[in-house]
Enzyme design. Structure first.
Site, mmCIF file in Angstrom:
data_model
loop_
_atom_site.group_PDB
_atom_site.id
_atom_site.type_symbol
_atom_site.label_atom_id
_atom_site.label_comp_id
_atom_site.label_asym_id
_atom_site.label_seq_id
_atom_site.Cartn_x
_atom_site.Cartn_y
_atom_site.Cartn_z
ATOM 1 N N CYS A 157 18.009 -33.085 2.861
ATOM 2 C CA CYS A 157 17.799 -31.636 2.740
ATOM 3 C C CYS A 157 16.345 -31.221 2.800
ATOM 4 O O CYS A 157 16.038 -30.060 3.021
ATOM 5 C CB CYS A 157 18.432 -31.121 1.447
ATOM 6 S SG CYS A 157 17.525 -31.593 -0.040
ATOM 7 N N CYS A 159 4.888 -38.860 -10.115
ATOM 8 C CA CYS A 159 5.090 -37.593 -10.840
ATOM 9 C C CYS A 159 6.573 -37.295 -11.031
ATOM 10 O O CYS A 159 6.954 -36.540 -11.917
ATOM 11 C CB CYS A 159 4.401 -36.444 -10.115
ATOM 12 S SG CYS A 159 5.138 -36.011 -8.519
ATOM 13 N N CYS A 182 6.890 -32.802 -3.101
ATOM 14 C CA CYS A 182 5.980 -33.954 -3.250
ATOM 15 C C CYS A 182 4.531 -33.517 -3.040
ATOM 16 O O CYS A 182 4.209 -32.923 -2.018
ATOM 17 C CB CYS A 182 6.332 -35.055 -2.248
ATOM 18 S SG CYS A 182 5.220 -36.475 -2.380
ATOM 19 N N CYS A 234 6.488 3.443 9.154
ATOM 20 C CA CYS A 234 5.901 3.597 7.824
ATOM 21 C C CYS A 234 6.990 3.896 6.785
ATOM 22 O O CYS A 234 7.706 4.893 6.901
ATOM 23 C CB CYS A 234 4.867 4.712 7.840
ATOM 24 S SG CYS A 234 4.057 4.911 6.254
ATOM 25 N N CYS A 249 3.003 -43.201 -3.571
ATOM 26 C CA CYS A 249 3.632 -42.409 -4.634
ATOM 27 C C CYS A 249 2.778 -42.470 -5.899
ATOM 28 O O CYS A 249 2.315 -43.544 -6.286
ATOM 29 C CB CYS A 249 5.029 -42.969 -4.908
ATOM 30 S SG CYS A 249 5.811 -42.229 -6.360
ATOM 31 N N CYS A 265 12.881 -32.854 -1.644
ATOM 32 C CA CYS A 265 11.940 -33.811 -2.248
ATOM 33 C C CYS A 265 10.603 -33.792 -1.515
ATOM 34 O O CYS A 265 9.535 -33.818 -2.125
ATOM 35 C CB CYS A 265 12.546 -35.221 -2.225
ATOM 36 S SG CYS A 265 13.113 -35.755 -0.601
ATOM 37 N N ASN A 292 0.841 -1.191 0.000
ATOM 38 C CA ASN A 292 0.000 0.000 0.000
ATOM 39 C C ASN A 292 0.874 1.237 0.000
ATOM 40 O O ASN A 292 2.027 1.218 0.448
ATOM 41 C CB ASN A 292 -0.910 0.009 1.224
ATOM 42 C CG ASN A 292 -0.220 0.530 2.462
ATOM 43 O OD1 ASN A 292 -0.274 1.716 2.757
ATOM 44 N ND2 ASN A 292 0.450 -0.349 3.192
#
Lengths: 442, 423
Positions: B378, B344, B385, B134, B341, B381, B73
């Site tokens: 890490c 993909c 997923c 601000c 699973c 994955c 804004n």
């Protein structure tokens, strides 16, 4: 739903090999991930059309947001605060014509929010947790008799308890729940879920239930009026309307509601049934069509006096029935049932656009004929009481459930002529408020 | 039932949910409707010399079809006459004596501060919030973040305010600084009773690429705005936690920045906030969101055995430490559930291209295989997923006792061999 052991016990009275056991849920339970994704799709409308389309005015946007944030307790509370029968309504409501039909996504050309399935997600969680959301109000000492243990009486009794009154439900059968237990198409809800819901509703405590008691036989209306401070009429509808044509008494010609009750509560022998005719074009007829198909009967045909477009049953239900293999004989009405020892054929007169006979006849095979042309009205039961108006068997009462006789209230099918569970829930609750008002003004 | 009663720097409210100083707290009618909906407090839209605003003022950041994931804004402080604001504050406090009304202020000279503080307190303010945050418009006039970015100025003005105020004073901090600590400490030295953070983040939310003008557009020009909404929560949480864990700070914190629901609020409280302020989500969804926030927070407290908000405040701070103190021998590897699973292979491509090349295709199936000898645990994955709980991170017992980098350096503790290096 994996019910808690206490609730499972409530349903334990039913045989496990009931005919309805083979049915799978037409709208299956959401996984948590599915529910969250669907809930986040909700636009959280202000003064939401879905809420206004619901006879019990559940704050749909709010309960859905609470699913999205993982506040299932609050979500269920929002639902039950408006409609204590939220569990069964989630399964049996025609959401396509009520809340989901009003969803603003329809105007955008997007699929409407699956409100029924989201409601099921929250209410299943609640029943599973066994949590009671409401406490009985401080006792007023006022006693209310409720006739029938269906959705209208249950909603009324629960609300009366919240207001501190003492309800007693009279039910002529052994099982509670009314049509929720005996009459709902099993692809929407099976009897055991209804019984679990009843048990959960009664969990507020202080609702007395007397089963196996028939009004008029075991106890008179006058006695009820004498013993109680108010009476709620929630007896629903009577037996299936018969079809007075030659052959109506042949074995194999049965009422639709009676047949649905049979598949819900026991194992029905359908061997030898190859062709089923369902007479009627309403939602009970549509339920019968889908049930017969699911029970393995290939040739299932609906016989209705009008056209597909003019049938009173929901179009979305008919489309689903057609996908399942249903056929129809439109603009026809049986004039005779024929057969050796049991029904084998139905002779039908063809009708024109004004439902008048064209003179043409068609004969259809039928090993089983299900009459779904309505149920009798039970208003006559109370027609003798001065002040209670009964029109064509339907008890006349106002929005607050009040009849013309002081202290007598009504709601559900016996008052509205036969509508949805959600209407019965709304009317039962409204009558409880009406009764409370009546006590206060006395 | 747990109690949501809140005491933040001496400002009390029925629950920790306050409207932040912003458009939803612009007028008495709004604040009163918010209180009716369940909000525990409101920080009034900043009062100062009323300004003239531009049109338009807001821009939304749409991410993947989600509108308002971020928001910015270029609106300034109140544009309504001060006497109208004070009358409405007075009326609001009269009708809602138990709710917290905090008045946000932004003026320049000590005389102006003295005057506006007196008038705020006379109107019934339960507390004052000094808008030192601000980042657009007002800072060009030497106020807002121009103050918040200069610890000495911050300290001086805070001490003026404390001198003239009889009610608790919160200093609202700007995130537009490299390190929040000196600014929190400046407020502390100035005598503040608490701080609130974060204010908005200096931002350009995007462009109208056909006109080649920044959004929100004012004619054919625009300027940078203040970024807020769900997207800024991670930045806000970090700054709140920075102050909460600073032993020299020690003041109560009112947490602000991307709070959209009760879960976000719980996070702010666990990291040290004793109240939380909300603006953007109210702008997008309305005051009614607070019903779920209250229920959700109560539910969380019940589940975790908290009876009061105080018991929750800062509970996660002891678990917030430096990288050098993390256990290098703690080891996890990814496990793919072949049953759930869907094939993909989002995890495979993410690991191959974006991580440590330890997820591989398998012949005859679309379910990939994790080479656990190279998996560094890490999380990438698991993050990509789409199937809930399909990929989990399993802890491995590698036989090494816990050892941090600092313990390795200074105490000679043994650390396990590296994985995923592909030498």
């Amino acid at each position: 739903m994996a019910p808690s052991s206490k609730l499972a016990a409530a349903a334990g009275a039913l045989p496990t090999d009931r005919s309805e056991s083979v049915f799978t849920d037409y709208k299956p339970a959401f996984t948590p991930h599915q529910a969250t994704v669907e809930a986040f799709r909700c636009l959280y409308c202000s003064d939401a059309p879905c809420m206004n389309a619901c006879p019990t005015h559940i704050d749909v946007a709010q309960f859905i947001r609470k699913i999205a944030t993982g506040n299932l307790h609050g979500s269920a509370r929002t639902i039950f605060d408006a409609n204590i029968l939220g569990t069964s309504c989630a399964r049996v409501c025609p959401v396509e014509t009520l809340c989901a039909g009003a969803c603003v996504y329809n105007q955008l050309g997007h699929p409407a929010i699956q409100i029924g399935r989201l409601q099921r997600y929250a209410t299943d969680w609640a029943l599973e947790s066994g949590e009671q959301f409401f406490q009985a109000g401080a006792s007023t000492g006022k006693r209310v008799a409720l006739i029938g243990a269906g959705p209208a009486s249950l909603a009324c009794a629960h609300e009366l308890r919240r207001l501190g009154h003492s309800p007693t439900i009279f039910e002529k059968r052994k099982e509670l729940g009314g049509l929720n237990t005996f009459g709902v198409a099993p692809h929407k809800m099976k009897a055991d879920v209804s019984l679990q819901e009843v048990d959960w509703i009664l969990g507020i405590g202080g609702i007395e239930v007397r089963t196996g008691v028939e009004i008029g036989r075991d106890v008179t209306l006058e006695q009820l009026e004498h013993d109680f401070d108010a009476v709620f009429l929630g007896m629903g509808l009577g037996p299936d309307t018969p079809m007075p044509v030659p052959g109506q008494d042949l074995p194999g010609v049965v009422g639709a509601v009676a047949w649905i009750e049979a598949i819900k509560l026991k194992k029905l022998d359908l061997s030898g049934v190859r062709s089923v005719l369902v007479i009627g074009g309403g939602n009970t007829a549509l339920d019968c069509v889908r049930e017969a198909l699911t029970l393995g009967i290939k040739d299932v045909r609906m016989v209705y006096r009008g056209t597909a477009a003019g049938m009173p049953g929901y179009q979305h239900e008919w489309k689903a029935a057609v996908l399942a293999g249903a056929r129809a004989e439109w603009q026809a009405v049986p004039v005779a049932f024929e057969g050796q020892g049991r029904v084998q054929k139905a002779v039908c007169a063809k009708l024109d656009g004004n439902k008048q006979p064209t003179g043409e006849k068609v004969t259809l095979d039928a090993d089983l004929v299900l009459l779904a042309i309505g149920q009798s009205k039970l208003g006559a039961m109370v027609a003798g009481l001065a002040g209670i108006a009964v029109d064509k068997g339907v008890v006349q009462a106002g929005a607050d459930g009040a009849t013309g006789r002081k202290g007598w209230f009504a709601g559900g099918d016996c008052k509205n002529g036969g509508k949805e569970v959600v209407n019965a829930a709304a009317e039962g609750k409204a009558a409880a408020r009406g009764i409370d008002q009546y006590f206060r003004s006395k | 039932m747990p109690s949501l009663w809140t005491n933040c720097a001496g400002i009390q409210s029925p629950n920790p949910f306050w409207l932040a100083s912003a458009p939803p707290a612009n007028s008495g009618a709004q604040v009163q409707r918010a209180f009716d909906a369940g909000w525990g407090g409101a920080v009034w839209k900043t009062l100062g010399q009323p300004i003239q605003n531009v049109s338009s003022r807001f821009a939304g950041h749409t991410i993947g079809g989600v509108r308002g994931a971020g928001f910015n804004n270029i609106e300034l402080i109140t544009d309504r006459p001060l006497e109208v604001n004070f009358r409405e504050i007075y009326e609001t406090k009269l009708k809602y004596p138990k709710h917290a009304v905090i008045v946000s202020l932004m003026v320049e000279t000590e005389e102006e501060w003295k005057d506006i503080i007196k008038r705020s307190i006379d109107a019934g303010a339960d507390g004052l919030e000094l808008n030192f945050g601000c980042p657009h418009g007002m800072c060009e006039r030497g106020m807002g973040s121009a103050v918040g970015q200069e610890p000495k100025v911050n300290e001086r003005i805070t001490s003026w305010v404390k001198h003239y105020s009889t009610v608790p004073v919160l200093v609202k901090l700007t995130p537009n600084v490299g390190d929040i600590n000196p600014h929190g400490l400046a407020a502390n030295r100035g005598g503040a009773d608490g701080v609130s953070l974060i204010n908005t983040i200096k931002s350009i939310i995007g462009l109208d690429i056909d006109r080649m003008v920044i959004e929100p557009r004012v004619g054919n020009q625009s300027t940078n705005g203040g970024y807020c909404g769900a997207a800024v929560k991670p930045i806000a949480l970090h700054m709140v936690a920075q102050l909460a864990q600073n032993p020299n700070f020690g003041l109560p914190i009112s947490g602000i920045g991307g709070v959209t629901n009760w879960r976000d609020a719980v996070e702010f409280i666990l990291l040290g906030s004793s109240s939380v302020q909300v603006c953007t989500e109210v702008m997008l969804k309305g005051y009614r969101i607070v019903e779920d926030m209250i229920e959700g927070l109560e539910g969380y407290m019940k589940t975790h055995g908290f009876e009061t908000i105080d018991q929750m405040v800062g509970k996660a701070i002891p678990n917030y430490t430096h990288w050098g103190d993390l256990d290098l021998n703690y080891e996890t590897v990814a496990k793919i559930n072949a049953n759930t699973c869907i094939g993909c292979q989002a995890c495979l491509v993410a690991c191959m291209d974006g991580a440590h090349q330890c997820i591989h295709p398998q012949a005859g199936t679309r379910v990939p295989r994790v080479d656990e000898s190279e998996c560094v645990g890490c999380n990438l994955c698991k993050i990509v997923c789409p199937v809930p709980d399909c990929i989990t991170m399993a802890q491995v017992d590698n036989g090494f006792a816990p050892a941090s980098w600092n313990e390795f350096l200074y105490q000679g503790k043994a650390i396990r061999p590296k994985k995923g290096v592909h030498q």
